[in-house]
Design a protein around this motif. Structure first.
Motif, PDB file in Angstrom:
ATOM      1  N   VAL A  73       4.063  13.898   9.319  1.00  0.00           N
ATOM      2  CA  VAL A  73       3.919  14.479  10.662  1.00  0.00           C
ATOM      3  C   VAL A  73       4.346  13.444  11.706  1.00  0.00           C
ATOM      4  CG1 VAL A  73       2.209  15.241  12.373  1.00  0.00           C
ATOM      5  CG2 VAL A  73       2.170  16.175  10.048  1.00  0.00           C
ATOM      6  N   ALA A  74       3.949  12.196  11.506  1.00  0.00           N
ATOM      7  CA  ALA A  74       4.340  11.127  12.445  1.00  0.00           C
ATOM      8  C   ALA A  74       5.865  10.973  12.475  1.00  0.00           C
ATOM      9  CB  ALA A  74       3.673   9.814  12.037  1.00  0.00           C
ATOM     10  N   PHE A  75       6.509  11.062  11.302  1.00  0.00           N
ATOM     11  CA  PHE A  75       7.980  10.968  11.247  1.00  0.00           C
ATOM     12  C   PHE A  75       8.619  12.071  12.097  1.00  0.00           C
ATOM     13  CE2 PHE A  75       7.966   8.915   6.738  1.00  0.00           C
ATOM     14  CZ  PHE A  75       7.670   7.687   7.308  1.00  0.00           C
ATOM     15  N   VAL A  76       8.074  13.291  11.952  1.00  0.00           N
ATOM     16  CA  VAL A  76       8.643  14.424  12.690  1.00  0.00           C
ATOM     17  C   VAL A  76       8.506  14.205  14.197  1.00  0.00           C
ATOM     18  CG1 VAL A  76       8.385  16.894  13.176  1.00  0.00           C
ATOM     19  CG2 VAL A  76       8.319  16.066  10.809  1.00  0.00           C
ATOM     20  N   PHE A  77       7.328  13.797  14.632  1.00  0.00           N
ATOM     21  CA  PHE A  77       7.107  13.562  16.068  1.00  0.00           C
ATOM     22  C   PHE A  77       7.983  12.406  16.564  1.00  0.00           C
ATOM     23  CE2 PHE A  77       3.488  16.056  17.819  1.00  0.00           C
ATOM     24  CZ  PHE A  77       3.231  16.825  16.693  1.00  0.00           C
ATOM     25  N   GLY A  78       8.095  11.377  15.736  1.00  0.00           N
ATOM     26  CA  GLY A  78       8.924  10.226  16.117  1.00  0.00           C
ATOM     27  C   GLY A  78      10.395  10.601  16.192  1.00  0.00           C
ATOM     28  N   THR A  79      10.864  11.393  15.239  1.00  0.00           N
ATOM     29  CA  THR A  79      12.264  11.828  15.250  1.00  0.00           C
ATOM     30  C   THR A  79      12.549  12.638  16.507  1.00  0.00           C
ATOM     31  OG1 THR A  79      12.236  11.916  12.847  1.00  0.00           O
ATOM     32  CG2 THR A  79      14.023  13.085  13.941  1.00  0.00           C
ATOM     33  N   LEU A  95       0.819  -1.194   0.000  1.00  0.00           N
ATOM     34  CA  LEU A  95       0.000   0.000   0.000  1.00  0.00           C
ATOM     35  C   LEU A  95       0.865   1.260   0.000  1.00  0.00           C
ATOM     36  CD1 LEU A  95      -3.115   0.232   0.304  1.00  0.00           C
ATOM     37  CD2 LEU A  95      -2.721   0.607   2.749  1.00  0.00           C
ATOM     38  N   VAL A  96       0.550   2.205  -0.895  1.00  0.00           N
ATOM     39  CA  VAL A  96       1.221   3.518  -0.877  1.00  0.00           C
ATOM     40  C   VAL A  96       0.528   4.347   0.206  1.00  0.00           C
ATOM     41  CG1 VAL A  96       1.861   5.480  -2.326  1.00  0.00           C
ATOM     42  CG2 VAL A  96       1.485   3.250  -3.353  1.00  0.00           C
ATOM     43  N   PRO A  97       1.267   5.191   0.956  1.00  0.00           N
ATOM     44  CA  PRO A  97       0.606   5.978   2.014  1.00  0.00           C
ATOM     45  C   PRO A  97      -0.602   6.734   1.473  1.00  0.00           C
ATOM     46  CG  PRO A  97       2.979   6.250   2.145  1.00  0.00           C
ATOM     47  CD  PRO A  97       2.715   5.427   0.917  1.00  0.00           C
ATOM     48  N   LYS A  98      -1.739   6.599   2.144  1.00  0.00           N
ATOM     49  CA  LYS A  98      -2.948   7.272   1.670  1.00  0.00           C
ATOM     50  C   LYS A  98      -2.928   8.728   2.057  1.00  0.00           C
ATOM     51  CE  LYS A  98      -6.044   3.375   1.149  1.00  0.00           C
ATOM     52  NZ  LYS A  98      -7.020   2.500   1.805  1.00  0.00           N
ATOM     53  N   ASP A  99      -2.335   9.024   3.243  1.00  0.00           N
ATOM     54  CA  ASP A  99      -2.260  10.415   3.704  1.00  0.00           C
ATOM     55  C   ASP A  99      -0.789  10.716   3.994  1.00  0.00           C
ATOM     56  OD1 ASP A  99      -2.274  12.783   5.051  1.00  0.00           O
ATOM     57  OD2 ASP A  99      -3.590  12.129   6.684  1.00  0.00           O
ATOM     58  N   LEU A 100      -0.075  11.139   2.964  1.00  0.00           N
ATOM     59  CA  LEU A 100       1.378  11.305   3.068  1.00  0.00           C
ATOM     60  C   LEU A 100       1.740  12.370   4.114  1.00  0.00           C
ATOM     61  CD1 LEU A 100       3.993  10.191   1.921  1.00  0.00           C
ATOM     62  CD2 LEU A 100       3.952  11.999   0.202  1.00  0.00           C
ATOM     63  N   ILE A 101       0.944  13.433   4.178  1.00  0.00           N
ATOM     64  CA  ILE A 101       1.237  14.495   5.148  1.00  0.00           C
ATOM     65  C   ILE A 101       1.137  13.955   6.570  1.00  0.00           C
ATOM     66  CG2 ILE A 101       0.388  16.697   6.085  1.00  0.00           C
ATOM     67  CD1 ILE A 101      -0.190  17.499   3.162  1.00  0.00           C
ATOM     68  N   GLY A 102       0.086  13.157   6.808  1.00  0.00           N
ATOM     69  CA  GLY A 102      -0.070  12.554   8.138  1.00  0.00           C
ATOM     70  C   GLY A 102       1.118  11.681   8.496  1.00  0.00           C
ATOM     71  N   VAL A 103       1.595  10.924   7.511  1.00  0.00           N
ATOM     72  CA  VAL A 103       2.747  10.052   7.739  1.00  0.00           C
ATOM     73  C   VAL A 103       3.985  10.895   8.053  1.00  0.00           C
ATOM     74  CG1 VAL A 103       4.292   8.359   6.652  1.00  0.00           C
ATOM     75  CG2 VAL A 103       1.819   8.183   6.326  1.00  0.00           C
ATOM     76  N   THR A 147       1.863   3.305  15.420  1.00  0.00           N
ATOM     77  CA  THR A 147       0.454   3.671  15.216  1.00  0.00           C
ATOM     78  C   THR A 147       0.337   5.007  14.481  1.00  0.00           C
ATOM     79  OG1 THR A 147       0.027   2.564  17.311  1.00  0.00           O
ATOM     80  CG2 THR A 147      -1.765   3.885  16.405  1.00  0.00           C
ATOM     81  N   ALA A 148       1.166   5.961  14.915  1.00  0.00           N
ATOM     82  CA  ALA A 148       1.099   7.301  14.292  1.00  0.00           C
ATOM     83  C   ALA A 148       1.465   7.252  12.814  1.00  0.00           C
ATOM     84  CB  ALA A 148       2.016   8.270  15.033  1.00  0.00           C
ATOM     85  N   VAL A 149       2.353   6.299  12.437  1.00  0.00           N
ATOM     86  CA  VAL A 149       2.738   6.161  11.028  1.00  0.00           C
ATOM     87  C   VAL A 149       1.671   5.359  10.268  1.00  0.00           C
ATOM     88  CG1 VAL A 149       4.434   5.142   9.438  1.00  0.00           C
ATOM     89  CG2 VAL A 149       5.223   6.380  11.469  1.00  0.00           C
ATOM     90  N   GLN A 150       1.229   4.245  10.881  1.00  0.00           N
ATOM     91  CA  GLN A 150       0.306   3.347  10.164  1.00  0.00           C
ATOM     92  C   GLN A 150      -1.066   3.972   9.926  1.00  0.00           C
ATOM     93  OE1 GLN A 150       0.353  -0.292  12.464  1.00  0.00           O
ATOM     94  NE2 GLN A 150       1.804  -1.268  11.050  1.00  0.00           N
ATOM     95  N   GLY A 194      -5.001   5.091   5.847  1.00  0.00           N
ATOM     96  CA  GLY A 194      -6.224   5.864   5.675  1.00  0.00           C
ATOM     97  C   GLY A 194      -7.150   5.806   6.868  1.00  0.00           C
ATOM     98  N   LEU A 195      -6.576   5.662   8.086  1.00  0.00           N
ATOM     99  CA  LEU A 195      -7.411   5.598   9.286  1.00  0.00           C
ATOM    100  C   LEU A 195      -7.413   6.924  10.044  1.00  0.00           C
ATOM    101  CD1 LEU A 195      -6.030   2.129  10.568  1.00  0.00           C
ATOM    102  CD2 LEU A 195      -8.079   2.516   9.170  1.00  0.00           C
ATOM    103  N   GLY A 196      -6.958   7.985   9.394  1.00  0.00           N
ATOM    104  CA  GLY A 196      -6.897   9.296  10.068  1.00  0.00           C
ATOM    105  C   GLY A 196      -5.620   9.443  10.877  1.00  0.00           C
ATOM    106  N   TRP A 197      -5.486  10.594  11.600  1.00  0.00           N
ATOM    107  CA  TRP A 197      -4.298  10.803  12.422  1.00  0.00           C
ATOM    108  C   TRP A 197      -4.535  10.247  13.823  1.00  0.00           C
ATOM    109  CZ3 TRP A 197      -1.672  16.234  11.617  1.00  0.00           C
ATOM    110  CH2 TRP A 197      -1.456  16.426  10.229  1.00  0.00           C
TER     111      TRP A 197
END
Lengths: 314, 257
Positions: free
Chosen positions: B152-158, B142-150, B220-223, B228-231
């Motif tokens: 954002v998760a990377f930034v918080f995780g970093t 699956l390609v990320p459905k909400d790339l911006i959400g993903v 969870t924040a990335v998946q 496509g399950l929202g943020w």
């Protein structure tokens, strides 16, 4: 203490470094008990003492690398705890036990440190002065002890400092490299840079320093020129020669002679002042011209022994 | 002005050092990639598995096992960089006296930390792109459905794992101990955060333990946006809590000497 000196042009000037009643402990271990000294512009000032005397702690507080528990420190008119950024731009440091990333090359290290300097010195000039041209593309890990030491010296001068701190400058260098390094330090002083030299090598202090603070157990026990330290303590020199002449009573009558001891044909004359010249002329007057006449002058090491009652370690 | 010039010089030096010793980062990039491939090979890429339920939870969160692992494994790279690469490098700099050497020459330790973080982020971006490419070529994941959400998760995780890595570098004395403790923390988290066995398969005790560790909220924040399950705002909030809880003492401890 006002601490004003007069320079060669007759201007009144503040000392480059003023340390008053510095104290620093690590937990219960007292590193610096109560230490005061001043360093004048343009001099090579030695902080001499055995390992663990508090020398490194003192200069680290002066450089703002550590915070003093008590006391007042002024360096180039700045407070090293509150004006550390400005201070670092104007001083250079060669630290004991430091390193660089193992695979960083010599020229790259200079380039890296220069990037943080306000008044940077050209890297090629530093490489030439510190004889590192051939090592410029060599990684830090592959450098010999002497080459590393020269690189740290080069790094200490990358920001054209007015004042440099050199901590155990010649640690791990062979005698030839030590002498070469001393020459470079004298050259730097001629350029007008004030040098604070931390060392436990007596000969280094004697050869290089204009004035020396002898530190022991976190206190300054004497500050003087190396010769002044020796003279002030009235330490005697020893003149040695061999002769078969049985009666040397006339030598003992010289004012400068304190004692004369004989061991077979070997004679030892202890005395102060111009003892060698007077003994020599007296010997010649009596028709004795020993081939092996020599003098052992008191050294800073002897002065240290008298001051602290013990030998320097290390 | 000097700070920016210094930061660029330091970052350039860090990249050069990395180029000369690229294998230092092999584990961080290869381990997540290899695990993604192995786990997907074992558990398959069957759409029929997407709705599997165990312990009252959707095992694969509504996607195929391969898509599940592709998203989770990108998060694993962040954890590996934060728990292993960053503290090992920084503790080594302190241990060898490099930090002292830098500080004595007007180089703030934060310039070094920023350069290390920059290098880690570039490594992460490269690792994530490789992961995405390999996963889609091998399993058409699956390609990320909400790339911006993903992102954002990377930034918080970093931020969270960067803070944890800095804290670890502040409290250990040597590079080796940083490496040992970092590896232990990393493997523990990897096993119980839904990045190895899915969380639904874990015994409830381990699932709860994994739930309070930072890798679970990162996964969870990335998946969630990826599938496509929202943020997952709860997960982002937990990561933020980790950032401050680890970051504040780390800023204080790492700056002193």
């Amino acid at each position: 203490m006002l601490g004003l000196g007069v320079n060669s042009e007759g201007w009144f000037m503040a000392p480059v470094i003023t340390v008053e009643h510095l104290q620093k402990s690590y937990g219960h271990m007292v590193a610096v008990e109560d230490l005061s000294f001043e360093v004048e512009e343009g001099e090579i000032f030695g902080i001499l003492g055995p390992n663990g005397a508090g020398k490194t702690t003192t200069v680290e507080c002066v450089q703002g690398l550590r915070r003093a528990d008590n006391g007042r420190i002024r360096v180039l008119g700045l407070d090293p705890t509150t004006e550390v950024a400005e201070l670092r731009q104007r001083i250079g440091a060669q630290l004991q036990d430091s390193a660089l990333p193992g695979r960083l090359k010599v020229a790259e290290s200079l380039e890296l440190f220069a990037a943080f300097a306000r008044n940077r010195v050209d890297s090629d000039q530093l490489l030439t002065r510190w004889k590192l041209q051939e090592q410029r593309d060599q990684a830090f890990d592959t450098l010999s002890g002497g080459q590393r030491q020269r690189l740290f010296l080069a790094l200490a001068f990358v920001n054209s400092p007015e004042l440099v701190f050199l901590d155990e400058l010649t640690q791990g260098l062979d005698p030839q490299a030590r002498r070469a390094t001393w020459d470079l330090i004298r050259e730097i002083r001629r350029d007008g840079t004030t040098v604070v030299l931390v060392t436990h090598f007596m000969d280094e202090a004697e050869q290089l320093c204009d004035r020396v603070a002898v530190v022991d157990d976190g206190r300054v026990i004497a500050i003087d020129t190396p010769q002044g330290l020796i003279d002030g303590l009235g330490l005697s020199s020893v003149v040695r020669f061999t002769t078969s002449e049985p009666d040397l009573g006339w030598l003992e009558k010289l004012d400068v002679v304190e004692s004369l001891t004989r061991n077979g044909e070997t004679i030892e004359v202890r005395g102060t002042g111009p003892v060698l010249a007077l003994v020599a002329s007296e010997l010649v007057a009596h028709g004795i011209a020993p081939l092996d006449l020599r003098i052992d002058r008191p050294t800073v090491e002897d002065a240290f022994l008298v001051l602290t009652g013990r030998r320097m370690r290390g | 002005m000097i700070t920016i010039r210094g930061f660029l010089a330091m970052t350039r030096a860090e990249f050069r050092l990395f180029r000369r010793e690229p294998f230092s980062i092999v584990f961080v990039l290869v381990f997540p990639l290899m695990m993604m491939l192995l786990l997907s090979a074992v558990l398959g890429n069957d759409q029929a598995d997407a709705q599997d339920v165990a312990n009252g939870m959707l095992v694969w969160r509504g996607v195929t096992p391969a898509s599940y692992y592709a998203a989770a494994s990108v998060a694993v790279i962040i954890a590996a960089l934060g728990l292993m690469t960053l503290p090992t490098n920084l503790a080594g700099y302190r241990e060898r006296g490099i930090l002292r050497r830098l500080r004595a020459s007007s180089v703030s330790v934060w310039v070094l930390v920023s350069a290390q973080l920059t290098l880690a982020m570039v490594t992460f971006v490269a690792g994530a792109l490789i992961m995405g490419l390999v996963a889609s070529l091998a399993y058409d994941t699956l390609v990320p459905k909400d790339l911006i959400g993903v992102m954002v998760a990377f930034v918080f995780g970093t931020a969270a794992f960067g803070a944890l890595g800095l804290l670890l570098a502040s409290v250990v004395r040597t590079s080796r101990s940083a490496q040992g403790i970092g590896l232990l923390l990393f493997l523990t988290m990897w096993l119980i955060s839904g990045t190895a066995p899915p969380r639904a398969m874990l015994p409830s005790g381990l699932r709860d333990l994994g739930g309070v560790l930072p890798l679970t909220p990162l996964v969870t924040a990335v998946q969630d946006p990826w599938f496509g399950l929202g943020w997952s705002t709860t997960s982002l909030a937990i990561l933020t809590a980790y950032t401050f809880a680890a970051g504040i003492p780390a800023l204080w401890l790492f700056g002193r000497d």
